[in-house]
Every structure is written in C-alpha cells, then in structure tokens.
Design an enzyme around this catalytic site. Structure first.
Site, PDB file in Angstrom:
ATOM      1  N   ASN A  17      -5.257  -2.102  33.738  1.00  0.00           N
ATOM      2  CA  ASN A  17      -3.837  -2.441  33.834  1.00  0.00           C
ATOM      3  C   ASN A  17      -3.233  -2.445  32.434  1.00  0.00           C
ATOM      4  O   ASN A  17      -3.461  -3.372  31.655  1.00  0.00           O
ATOM      5  CB  ASN A  17      -3.698  -3.822  34.502  1.00  0.00           C
ATOM      6  CG  ASN A  17      -2.252  -4.276  34.594  1.00  0.00           C
ATOM      7  OD1 ASN A  17      -1.318  -3.495  34.398  1.00  0.00           O
ATOM      8  ND2 ASN A  17      -2.060  -5.546  34.885  1.00  0.00           N
ATOM      9  N   LYS A  19      -0.194  -2.826  31.634  1.00  0.00           N
ATOM     10  CA  LYS A  19       0.968  -3.724  31.546  1.00  0.00           C
ATOM     11  C   LYS A  19       2.110  -3.015  30.797  1.00  0.00           C
ATOM     12  O   LYS A  19       2.279  -1.813  30.941  1.00  0.00           O
ATOM     13  CB  LYS A  19       0.563  -5.042  30.904  1.00  0.00           C
ATOM     14  CG  LYS A  19      -0.603  -5.707  31.644  1.00  0.00           C
ATOM     15  CD  LYS A  19      -0.912  -7.097  31.168  1.00  0.00           C
ATOM     16  CE  LYS A  19      -2.096  -7.665  31.936  1.00  0.00           C
ATOM     17  NZ  LYS A  19      -2.392  -9.073  31.574  1.00  0.00           N
ATOM     18  N   HIS A 106       0.300  -9.790  40.869  1.00  0.00           N
ATOM     19  CA  HIS A 106      -0.359 -10.220  39.636  1.00  0.00           C
ATOM     20  C   HIS A 106       0.232 -11.565  39.215  1.00  0.00           C
ATOM     21  O   HIS A 106       1.411 -11.845  39.444  1.00  0.00           O
ATOM     22  CB  HIS A 106      -0.145  -9.178  38.540  1.00  0.00           C
ATOM     23  CG  HIS A 106      -1.020  -9.361  37.346  1.00  0.00           C
ATOM     24  ND1 HIS A 106      -0.759 -10.299  36.375  1.00  0.00           N
ATOM     25  CD2 HIS A 106      -2.163  -8.739  36.959  1.00  0.00           C
ATOM     26  CE1 HIS A 106      -1.687 -10.237  35.442  1.00  0.00           C
ATOM     27  NE2 HIS A 106      -2.557  -9.309  35.768  1.00  0.00           N
ATOM     28  N   GLU A 108       1.262 -12.633  36.537  1.00  0.00           N
ATOM     29  CA  GLU A 108       2.424 -12.522  35.663  1.00  0.00           C
ATOM     30  C   GLU A 108       3.703 -12.285  36.465  1.00  0.00           C
ATOM     31  O   GLU A 108       4.806 -12.451  35.935  1.00  0.00           O
ATOM     32  CB  GLU A 108       2.196 -11.396  34.650  1.00  0.00           C
ATOM     33  CG  GLU A 108       1.105 -11.751  33.652  1.00  0.00           C
ATOM     34  CD  GLU A 108       0.502 -10.563  32.939  1.00  0.00           C
ATOM     35  OE1 GLU A 108      -0.407 -10.774  32.128  1.00  0.00           O
ATOM     36  OE2 GLU A 108       0.925  -9.420  33.203  1.00  0.00           O
ATOM     37  N   GLU A 181      -8.109 -13.114  39.614  1.00  0.00           N
ATOM     38  CA  GLU A 181      -7.832 -13.288  38.194  1.00  0.00           C
ATOM     39  C   GLU A 181      -7.426 -14.730  37.921  1.00  0.00           C
ATOM     40  O   GLU A 181      -6.273 -15.108  38.176  1.00  0.00           O
ATOM     41  CB  GLU A 181      -6.701 -12.348  37.748  1.00  0.00           C
ATOM     42  CG  GLU A 181      -7.068 -10.881  37.765  1.00  0.00           C
ATOM     43  CD  GLU A 181      -6.119 -10.063  36.911  1.00  0.00           C
ATOM     44  OE1 GLU A 181      -6.595  -9.208  36.159  1.00  0.00           O
ATOM     45  OE2 GLU A 181      -4.907 -10.301  36.977  1.00  0.00           O
ATOM     46  N   GLY A 187      -5.931 -12.789  29.135  1.00  0.00           N
ATOM     47  CA  GLY A 187      -5.474 -12.635  27.760  1.00  0.00           C
ATOM     48  C   GLY A 187      -5.791 -13.799  26.841  1.00  0.00           C
ATOM     49  O   GLY A 187      -5.362 -13.825  25.694  1.00  0.00           O
ATOM     50  N   SER A 226      -9.883 -11.434  30.910  1.00  0.00           N
ATOM     51  CA  SER A 226     -10.658 -11.324  29.663  1.00  0.00           C
ATOM     52  C   SER A 226     -11.988 -10.596  29.872  1.00  0.00           C
ATOM     53  O   SER A 226     -13.026 -10.983  29.314  1.00  0.00           O
ATOM     54  CB  SER A 226     -10.893 -12.714  29.050  1.00  0.00           C
ATOM     55  OG  SER A 226      -9.678 -13.281  28.629  1.00  0.00           O
ATOM     56  N   GLY A 247      -7.373  -5.759  31.581  1.00  0.00           N
ATOM     57  CA  GLY A 247      -6.100  -5.736  30.878  1.00  0.00           C
ATOM     58  C   GLY A 247      -6.186  -5.049  29.537  1.00  0.00           C
ATOM     59  O   GLY A 247      -6.382  -3.839  29.447  1.00  0.00           O
ATOM     60  N   GLY A 248      -6.085  -5.816  28.459  1.00  0.00           N
ATOM     61  CA  GLY A 248      -6.007  -5.263  27.112  1.00  0.00           C
ATOM     62  C   GLY A 248      -7.140  -4.333  26.733  1.00  0.00           C
ATOM     63  O   GLY A 248      -6.940  -3.375  25.982  1.00  0.00           O
TER      64      GLY A 248
END
Length: 264
Positions: A17, A19, A106, A108, A181, A187, A226, A247-248
C-alpha cells in the site's frame, strides 16, 4: 528459508500500500521489483501473489508497464458507480485503470474526522465492499484496534465487530481478503507479538467460518502493521496469516522484495 506454515489451499498475498506516496519517476521501483522476482539458479520463485496499490494517479501508468507477476490495486473507492462526488473514484474506474483489487476500510479512513481520518463506519465500509464486488474487484477489507482498545482487552470484540458489520452476504474466498492491522502498529515501528497476531487471526478465521462456511475457511487473512524484511518471516509463519499488507516498506523494490523472500 522454509515457506510459511499455511493451508496448501490458500495462496498467500503480499500487497504493498503506497498510500499518498509516489510520482511517475517511482514507476522504476515496479520495474525493479519485476526483475527481483525473476527466478534464477541461485534463488527460486516467490510462492505468493504480489500486488502493488499505488495512488490513483499512477494506477493506469503502472498498468501500461505490464509488470508480469504483479497485480495492481486501488486504495479506496466510492460506493456509487458515478455521480456528483468530487475527488472520489468508483470501483468501476479503478477496474478500467487496471486494478484487480481495492483496499477498503483502512484504519486511516475509519479514524474519526477529529483525528485526521474520514470517520468511515462499518456501514460505509460494507457499501464499498459491495461496490468492489459489483465491479469485479477483490475487496481487501481492513480491521484493527487502537492502542486504547488493546489495553482495555477489547481487541477481539473490536475486530470481530468490524468484520461482522463490514462484510456483506456473498463474500467468497475469491472476491474478499481480510487484512488485520492493529492501528497502533501502523507506521509506528511497533509490532504485536506473534502470539497476539495468532490470537487475532485465529479469532477472525473462526468468525469467517461461522458466517461463510468453507469459503470462510479459504479466505485469506493478511497481517499489516510495521511489516519489514527483518520480521516478515516470523509473522508470515503464524497460523492463519496468509500474507501481508505492507505500507512504507513497499515503496522501494529492495525492501519489498526483502519481505517477499519470506515466501521463497
């Protein structure tokens, strides 16, 4: 490295993802990932489905790359096919742009407006899952608890409630994926223990089976929060973990492939 323990009937999915990150220059990371995924004499083939969910602005550009072995997904969709919804994208639009799936619910987006989210309710998420199915997309529906809820011992109550309220009738193992999640791990660099992950995934599996029977037994349940190369193998080996929503660490091909190596 041995393949993670998972039912042989369930093929794992590892979805990245992105984002609100990435521009056209970052499409080079997709090409690098294609190269990394090619089997060689020294490394085998990744035994998992691989997906990238870029911003909507990059979806059609990435589709044009024709990245063999990598599916594409969207990050959200509106419940309606079309209409006066400024700034929104329908599931049908995502499908036309090359998506095969879409992330829905999600944390967020579920987070309240006061906390910078969109305040999406289970009812809203359910309507979007229905929209994804209508368009022929796989719905990757997310659930997860906050740190406050975790400390209060409400984790299973929260995620099972989200599961129950966000999934419409007609969900199958082919059209729906669940992603757990924990909100407090996204994050933050914090990760639940493998025991905590296992407890939640087992509870979600039981809930899916109670409602959807054999389809629930075959539905993929991803872990997200994470996930990185250093912990991927351990997390992916947990019972009822059928892949990851990353994610990241999915923004760079090298890091994402480091996670995918858990499935070599």
């Amino acid at each position: 490295m041995a393949a993670p323990k998972s039912s042989p009937k369930i093929r794992a999915l590892v979805a990245g993802n992105w984002k609100m990150n990435g521009s056209k220059k970052d499409i080079s990371e997709l090409r690098k990932l294609v190269t990394a995924l090619k089997p060689t004499k020294s490394k085998g083939q990744v035994k998992a489905e691989v997906m990238i969910c870029p911003p909507a602005t990059l979806l059609s550009r990435m589709f044009e790359v024709k990245a063999k072995g990598i599916a594409l997904g969207g990050q959200d969709c509106h419940a309606n096919i079309s209409g006066a919804h400024t700034g929104d994208v329908s599931a049908e639009m995502l499908k036309e742009a090359g998506a095969k799936a879409v992330i829905i619910g999600h944390s967020e987006r579920r987070t309240s407006l006061q906390e910078g989210g969109y305040g999406e309710s289970d009812k809203t998420v359910k309507a979007k899952v229905e929209a994804a199915h209508r368009a022929g997309l796989v719905a990757i529906m997310c659930v997860g608890e906050s740190l406050k809820q975790r400390k209060a011992g409400e984790t299973l109550k929260v995620v099972q409630g989200q599961l129950r309220g966000s999934l419409p009738a007609g969900c199958t193992a082919k059209n729906t994926v669940i992603a757990y999640e924990p909100v407090w791990a996204i994050g933050s660099g914090l990760t639940p223990t493998v025991e905590q992950v296992g407890d939640v995934h087992t509870a979600l599996r039981k809930s899916l089976m109670r409602r959807f029977g054999d389809e629930g037994a075959k539905t993929r349940i991803l872990y997200g929060g994470s996930v990185k190369p250093s912990n991927a193998a351990e997390l992916m080996a947990v019972a009822n973990v059928n892949g990851a929503l990353v994610g990241g660490a999915s923004l760079k091909a090298q890091d994402f492939y480091g996670i995918l190596k858990a499935y070599l």
